[in-house]
Motif scaffolding. Structure first.
Motif, short mmCIF file in Angstrom:
data_model
loop_
_atom_site.label_atom_id
_atom_site.label_comp_id
_atom_site.label_asym_id
_atom_site.label_seq_id
_atom_site.Cartn_x
_atom_site.Cartn_y
_atom_site.Cartn_z
N THR A 14 39.06 51.94 39.71
CA THR A 14 39.16 51.38 38.35
C THR A 14 37.80 51.54 37.69
O THR A 14 36.78 51.16 38.27
CB THR A 14 39.57 49.89 38.40
N PRO A 15 37.73 52.14 36.50
CA PRO A 15 36.43 52.36 35.85
C PRO A 15 35.72 51.05 35.50
O PRO A 15 36.37 50.01 35.35
CB PRO A 15 36.79 53.12 34.57
N PHE A 16 34.41 51.12 35.34
CA PHE A 16 33.65 49.96 34.89
C PHE A 16 33.85 49.79 33.40
O PHE A 16 33.76 50.74 32.63
CB PHE A 16 32.15 50.15 35.18
N LYS A 17 34.15 48.58 32.99
CA LYS A 17 34.25 48.24 31.58
C LYS A 17 33.82 46.78 31.44
O LYS A 17 34.49 45.88 31.95
CB LYS A 17 35.66 48.44 31.05
N SER A 18 32.70 46.56 30.78
CA SER A 18 32.14 45.22 30.64
C SER A 18 33.13 44.27 29.97
O SER A 18 33.71 44.59 28.94
CB SER A 18 30.84 45.28 29.84
N GLY A 19 33.32 43.11 30.59
CA GLY A 19 34.18 42.07 30.04
C GLY A 19 35.66 42.24 30.30
O GLY A 19 36.45 41.37 29.98
N ALA A 20 36.05 43.36 30.92
CA ALA A 20 37.48 43.64 31.13
C ALA A 20 37.92 43.22 32.53
O ALA A 20 37.10 43.02 33.43
CB ALA A 20 37.77 45.12 30.92
N SER A 21 39.24 43.14 32.70
CA SER A 21 39.83 42.78 33.99
C SER A 21 41.23 43.38 34.10
O SER A 21 42.20 42.66 34.30
CB SER A 21 39.88 41.26 34.15
N ILE A 22 41.33 44.71 33.95
CA ILE A 22 42.64 45.37 33.97
C ILE A 22 42.59 46.52 34.99
O ILE A 22 41.86 47.49 34.81
CB ILE A 22 43.01 45.91 32.57
N LYS A 23 43.37 46.36 36.05
CA LYS A 23 43.41 47.37 37.11
C LYS A 23 43.77 48.74 36.53
O LYS A 23 44.70 48.87 35.76
CB LYS A 23 44.43 46.98 38.18
N GLY A 24 43.00 49.74 36.90
CA GLY A 24 43.26 51.10 36.45
C GLY A 24 42.66 51.42 35.10
O GLY A 24 42.41 52.57 34.78
N PHE A 25 42.37 50.40 34.29
CA PHE A 25 41.79 50.60 32.96
C PHE A 25 40.30 50.33 32.96
O PHE A 25 39.51 51.13 32.50
CB PHE A 25 42.48 49.71 31.92
N GLY A 26 39.91 49.16 33.48
CA GLY A 26 38.49 48.84 33.52
C GLY A 26 38.22 47.39 33.87
O GLY A 26 39.04 46.51 33.59
N CYS A 27 37.06 47.18 34.50
CA CYS A 27 36.61 45.82 34.82
C CYS A 27 35.13 45.85 35.16
O CYS A 27 34.59 46.88 35.54
CB CYS A 27 37.41 45.25 35.99
N ASP A 28 34.50 44.70 35.00
CA ASP A 28 33.16 44.52 35.53
C ASP A 28 33.32 43.77 36.85
O ASP A 28 34.45 43.55 37.31
CB ASP A 28 32.24 43.81 34.54
N CYS A 29 32.22 43.36 37.48
CA CYS A 29 32.35 42.74 38.80
C CYS A 29 33.12 41.43 38.75
O CYS A 29 33.97 41.16 39.59
CB CYS A 29 30.99 42.57 39.47
N ALA A 30 32.86 40.60 37.74
CA ALA A 30 33.59 39.34 37.61
C ALA A 30 35.05 39.59 37.23
O ALA A 30 35.96 38.92 37.74
CB ALA A 30 32.92 38.44 36.58
N GLY A 31 35.30 40.56 36.38
CA GLY A 31 36.66 40.92 36.00
C GLY A 31 37.46 41.44 37.18
O GLY A 31 38.66 41.19 37.29
N PHE A 32 36.80 42.17 38.07
CA PHE A 32 37.44 42.64 39.29
C PHE A 32 37.93 41.45 40.11
O PHE A 32 39.09 41.39 40.52
CB PHE A 32 36.46 43.51 40.08
N LEU A 33 37.04 40.47 40.32
CA LEU A 33 37.41 39.29 41.09
C LEU A 33 38.51 38.49 40.40
O LEU A 33 39.46 38.04 41.04
CB LEU A 33 36.18 38.42 41.34
N GLU A 34 38.40 38.33 39.08
CA GLU A 34 39.43 37.62 38.32
C GLU A 34 40.79 38.30 38.49
O GLU A 34 41.80 37.63 38.69
CB GLU A 34 39.07 37.57 36.83
N GLY A 35 40.80 39.63 38.42
CA GLY A 35 42.04 40.37 38.55
C GLY A 35 42.65 40.26 39.93
O GLY A 35 43.87 40.08 40.08
N VAL A 36 41.81 40.35 40.96
CA VAL A 36 42.30 40.23 42.34
C VAL A 36 42.91 38.85 42.55
O VAL A 36 44.02 38.72 43.07
CB VAL A 36 41.18 40.51 43.36
N PHE A 37 42.21 37.81 42.11
CA PHE A 37 42.73 36.45 42.29
C PHE A 37 43.97 36.21 41.44
O PHE A 37 44.88 35.49 41.86
CB PHE A 37 41.67 35.40 42.04
#
Length: 135
Positions: A14-37
């Motif tokens: 999933t690409p890096f995208k600041s402030g995002a949390s969408i698998k396959g579209f983009g996420c930052d480190c916190a967004g990655f964790l938010e999405g997983v949870f």
């Protein structure tokens, strides 16, 4: 714990995208964790309401861990041996001494949990899973 790691791995590439949390579209480190949870049925308080560390401390599905273990959520400082509560980086420790996290140049990726990350480690949290509710 295995479910946590299995879901986290589905976010790889999933690409890096600041402030995002969408698998396959983009996420930052916190967004990655938010999405997983979120996929596990949990909610972490919005980052705008509190910093990441406060958010992780406020949920009932994580507990502090004194040493990093497979499946733990790791919070790291930007600089080694620096106690800081802002600008923390978050990762999940997986098998083979690796972490999965969202890196600003590579998106969600695997890295070795080596000296660079270990020197910056601030806190570790153990995922408790879902509580068993009985009716």
């Amino acid at each position: 714990m295995n479910q946590l790691i299995a879901i986290a791995k589905t976010w790889l590439a999933t690409p890096f995208k600041s402030g995002a949390s969408i698998k396959g579209f983009g996420c930052d480190c916190a967004g990655f964790l938010e999405g997983v949870f979120a996929e596990l049925g949990h909610i972490i308080p919005p980052r705008l309401d509190m910093n990441l560390e406060q958010g992780l401390e406020s949920v009932d599905f994580l507990t502090p861990s004194f040493e990093p273990k497979i499946g733990n959520i790791l919070l790291s400082a930007q600089e080694p041996n620096q106690c800081q509560t802002q600008n923390l980086h978050v990762a999940i420790l997986i098998e083979n001494n690796q972490i999965i996290h969202s890196h600003w140049t590579r998106g969600v990726t695997l890295n070795r949990f080596g000296a660079w990350f270990q020197k910056r480690l601030q806190k570790s949290y153990h995922y408790l899973g879902h509580k068993n509710w009985q009716l």
